[in-house]
Design a protein around this motif. Structure first.
Motif, PDB file in Angstrom:
ATOM      1  N   PRO A  45      -1.090  23.820  91.992  1.00  0.00           N
ATOM      2  CA  PRO A  45       0.220  23.654  91.353  1.00  0.00           C
ATOM      3  C   PRO A  45       0.083  23.024  89.966  1.00  0.00           C
ATOM      4  O   PRO A  45      -0.546  21.986  89.822  1.00  0.00           O
ATOM      5  CB  PRO A  45       0.959  22.704  92.304  1.00  0.00           C
ATOM      6  N   PRO A  46       0.672  23.654  88.952  1.00  0.00           N
ATOM      7  CA  PRO A  46       0.628  23.049  87.616  1.00  0.00           C
ATOM      8  C   PRO A  46       1.349  21.707  87.647  1.00  0.00           C
ATOM      9  O   PRO A  46       2.392  21.584  88.296  1.00  0.00           O
ATOM     10  CB  PRO A  46       1.381  24.039  86.737  1.00  0.00           C
ATOM     11  N   GLY A  47       0.822  20.746  86.971  1.00  0.00           N
ATOM     12  CA  GLY A  47       1.494  19.454  86.844  1.00  0.00           C
ATOM     13  C   GLY A  47       1.577  18.688  88.141  1.00  0.00           C
ATOM     14  O   GLY A  47       2.510  17.904  88.355  1.00  0.00           O
ATOM     15  N   LEU A  48       0.609  18.920  89.015  1.00  0.00           N
ATOM     16  CA  LEU A  48       0.584  18.213  90.302  1.00  0.00           C
ATOM     17  C   LEU A  48       0.556  16.700  90.064  1.00  0.00           C
ATOM     18  O   LEU A  48      -0.302  16.187  89.357  1.00  0.00           O
ATOM     19  CB  LEU A  48      -0.694  18.648  91.050  1.00  0.00           C
ATOM     20  N   LYS A  49       1.509  16.000  90.649  1.00  0.00           N
ATOM     21  CA  LYS A  49       1.561  14.543  90.490  1.00  0.00           C
ATOM     22  C   LYS A  49       0.546  13.899  91.415  1.00  0.00           C
ATOM     23  O   LYS A  49       0.241  14.435  92.489  1.00  0.00           O
ATOM     24  CB  LYS A  49       2.960  14.029  90.810  1.00  0.00           C
TER      25      LYS A  49
ATOM     26  N   CYS B 119       9.331  25.814  81.561  1.00  0.00           N
ATOM     27  CA  CYS B 119       9.797  25.313  80.259  1.00  0.00           C
ATOM     28  C   CYS B 119       9.778  23.789  80.198  1.00  0.00           C
ATOM     29  O   CYS B 119       9.975  23.205  79.135  1.00  0.00           O
ATOM     30  CB  CYS B 119      11.229  25.771  79.986  1.00  0.00           C
ATOM     31  N   ASP B 120       9.583  23.157  81.350  1.00  0.00           N
ATOM     32  CA  ASP B 120       9.802  21.713  81.444  1.00  0.00           C
ATOM     33  C   ASP B 120       8.484  20.981  81.679  1.00  0.00           C
ATOM     34  O   ASP B 120       7.773  21.250  82.652  1.00  0.00           O
ATOM     35  CB  ASP B 120      10.774  21.453  82.616  1.00  0.00           C
ATOM     36  N   GLU B 121       8.157  20.049  80.791  1.00  0.00           N
ATOM     37  CA  GLU B 121       6.890  19.330  80.921  1.00  0.00           C
ATOM     38  C   GLU B 121       6.832  18.512  82.208  1.00  0.00           C
ATOM     39  O   GLU B 121       5.767  18.273  82.765  1.00  0.00           O
ATOM     40  CB  GLU B 121       6.652  18.428  79.709  1.00  0.00           C
ATOM     41  N   ASN B 122       7.998  18.072  82.696  1.00  0.00           N
ATOM     42  CA  ASN B 122       8.017  17.226  83.891  1.00  0.00           C
ATOM     43  C   ASN B 122       7.981  18.017  85.202  1.00  0.00           C
ATOM     44  O   ASN B 122       7.809  17.441  86.264  1.00  0.00           O
ATOM     45  CB  ASN B 122       9.265  16.331  83.887  1.00  0.00           C
ATOM     46  N   MET B 123       8.169  19.322  85.104  1.00  0.00           N
ATOM     47  CA  MET B 123       8.132  20.137  86.323  1.00  0.00           C
ATOM     48  C   MET B 123       6.837  20.930  86.428  1.00  0.00           C
ATOM     49  O   MET B 123       6.724  21.843  87.246  1.00  0.00           O
ATOM     50  CB  MET B 123       9.335  21.067  86.365  1.00  0.00           C
ATOM     51  N   GLY B 124       5.873  20.622  85.582  1.00  0.00           N
ATOM     52  CA  GLY B 124       4.585  21.305  85.676  1.00  0.00           C
ATOM     53  C   GLY B 124       4.419  22.447  84.692  1.00  0.00           C
ATOM     54  O   GLY B 124       3.449  23.196  84.768  1.00  0.00           O
ATOM     55  N   GLY B 125       5.366  22.591  83.771  1.00  0.00           N
ATOM     56  CA  GLY B 125       5.232  23.645  82.768  1.00  0.00           C
ATOM     57  C   GLY B 125       4.206  23.290  81.707  1.00  0.00           C
ATOM     58  O   GLY B 125       3.724  22.158  81.629  1.00  0.00           O
TER      59      GLY B 125
END
Lengths: 295, 295
Positions: free
Chosen positions: A95-99, A166-172
């Protein structure tokens, strides 16, 4: 032998996966889509007997032994952990942007059920050119590796609607999406871990013809960074999504006795025993397409 | 019209210059070499009537109107300033690693004698592809420029003996040698000045078969940096001297409405009015060599 696969996701990447699974004779028995319409369409196209817009229906489906997770990234951790907890094998798109907390949750679940297969797919390292490169480095054909210079260019990663990408906080963004594959192959090829990083992310295009109005794009569309590796080598990485119409990747590995260059899926190189750079491995899957350029 | 040119320097680059001057009918009347032997050999080869190992003999030579400075870099500032001070025009190779005080000395001398021509040669911007690129940017064919991504790769810049090029303090290294040309064309093409820089220099190879023993190479053989430009664009630059057997340069300029790519001396690009990337300008001087690859 796996009896049945359940796929959690729809979209172009999922379609590619379904085609591939079909071509090698692996049976997909259930599919989830974010809307019933999307699920129905994909199920019809790939003749999948069961479809739903409720994820738990795929996980709990009796014939599903392995869950393949390709849904929007914010759902990955939960779907993967839940699937493992009810005894299903899991193959999860990275997953992109996995926390970090979600990653820990997935790793914990994977360790808790060691009899279950749980794989995070970072696929680049399975390509023949990367396998061959790793072997040549291990066999010291290019001596001590001191530099990896990696460039990737493609068109925009955004679709025609505002969504997580599109959103840096959602893994974009390009670092979230492509970066992990690059980081993975640096470690895979060199056997070194990244210990220090310096770089920048840019969002050059904040609105497009399709994505305008109040919402702005915050995910990065360009990224460049330098990394120092654990045994002293250096890696430089540039990921550029402003070159529409092509997907190019170049991985140049330079050692004290030679160099290797993975360009797209082919391997070129020059070792101490070669008078000049030569093609060491051509990815046969791409040859018909390449003929266009060669002829 | 210039009556006579005096050249201060010998070596491969000077030979190239002398051939070019000869081919366009410009008369070289005097040459200096660091040893009398080198001066004699060059003078004989290019049929130059006067040769010497004393620089002032070239500067003071009656028939010399213009002094072309191609000698080792630490002499440039002094030779150029002295030549101007006795009324000679000056064309000076950009000295690698020019120190600020030496640069100021040269600029002061150039301003003090405004009737004399004084040119610092940063030649890339005179290539047809660069001129065309600048014009297309000015004509807003690719909209607002937001990214310049520049890559240059070649073999080692070092010779088979220890000299100034091995020493970071004497102007050696890829940033000193190639960097100024890159910085010059960024400003030339975009019309923007660099306001902020972040990057690194590396000396991966500290000794070679020819340069070993007590002396170590201190000049950088790899360099990568990111620059922020005055109107907000970004430039990324990678200069790599670990790819022997080729000299490649790629200057990719990305704007809001298209992109331009100078690859070696050719210009490719795609503007809003083009359906795909196309060759916009082929450098005819290179065509015979290119046929090898095309056929």
């Amino acid at each position: 032998m796996l009896e049945g696969v359940g796929v959690v996701g729809t979209g172009p990447l999922t379609n590619l996966l379904l085609s591939t699974l079909h071509s090698v004779g692996i049976k997909v028995v259930a599919i989830w889509g974010p809307t019933l319409e999307q699920a129905t369409e994909t199920a019809r196209h790939f003749r999948i007997p069961f479809h739903t817009d409720k994820i738990e229906d795929v996980l709990l489906h009796q014939e599903v032994d392995l869950v393949w997770v390709t849904c929007p990234p914010h759902l990955h951790s939960q779907v993967a952990s839940n699937a493992l907890s009810i005894g299903k094998h899991v193959l999860c798109e990275r997953p992109p942007g996995l926390k970090k907390e979600d990653a820990v949750k997935m790793v914990t679940a994977a360790q808790y059920y060691p009899s279950l297969m749980s794989v995070m797919t970072l696929g680049l390292r399975f390509l023949p050119s990367y396998l061959r490169t790793k072997k040549m480095i291990q066999d010291r054909e290019i001596g001590d590796v001191f530099l990896c210079d990696i460039k990737m260019s493609c068109g925009s990663l955004l679709g025609d609607k505002y969504n997580w990408s599109c959103d840096e906080n959602m893994g974009g963004g390009v670092l979230n999406t492509i970066g992990p594959h690059i980081i993975d192959i640096i470690t895979f090829l060199t056997g070194e871990k990244i210990v220090k990083v310096r770089g920048m992310l840019k969002t050059f295009v904040k609105q497009t013809d399709c994505i305008s109005g109040i919402r702005h794009i915050t995910s990065d569309d360009f990224c460049t960074f330098q990394a120092e590796l654990s045994r002293g080598a250096t890696a430089t990485i540039t990921l550029n999504t402003h070159v529409p119409g092509q997907f190019r990747q170049e991985v140049l590995i330079i050692g004290s006795d030679g160099r290797l260059l993975i360009r797209d899926a082919d391997l070129h190189g020059q070792t101490a025993s070669m008078p000049r750079e030569q093609l060491l491995l051509a990815d046969i899957q791409h040859i018909p397409e390449k003929q266009k350029y060669i002829n």
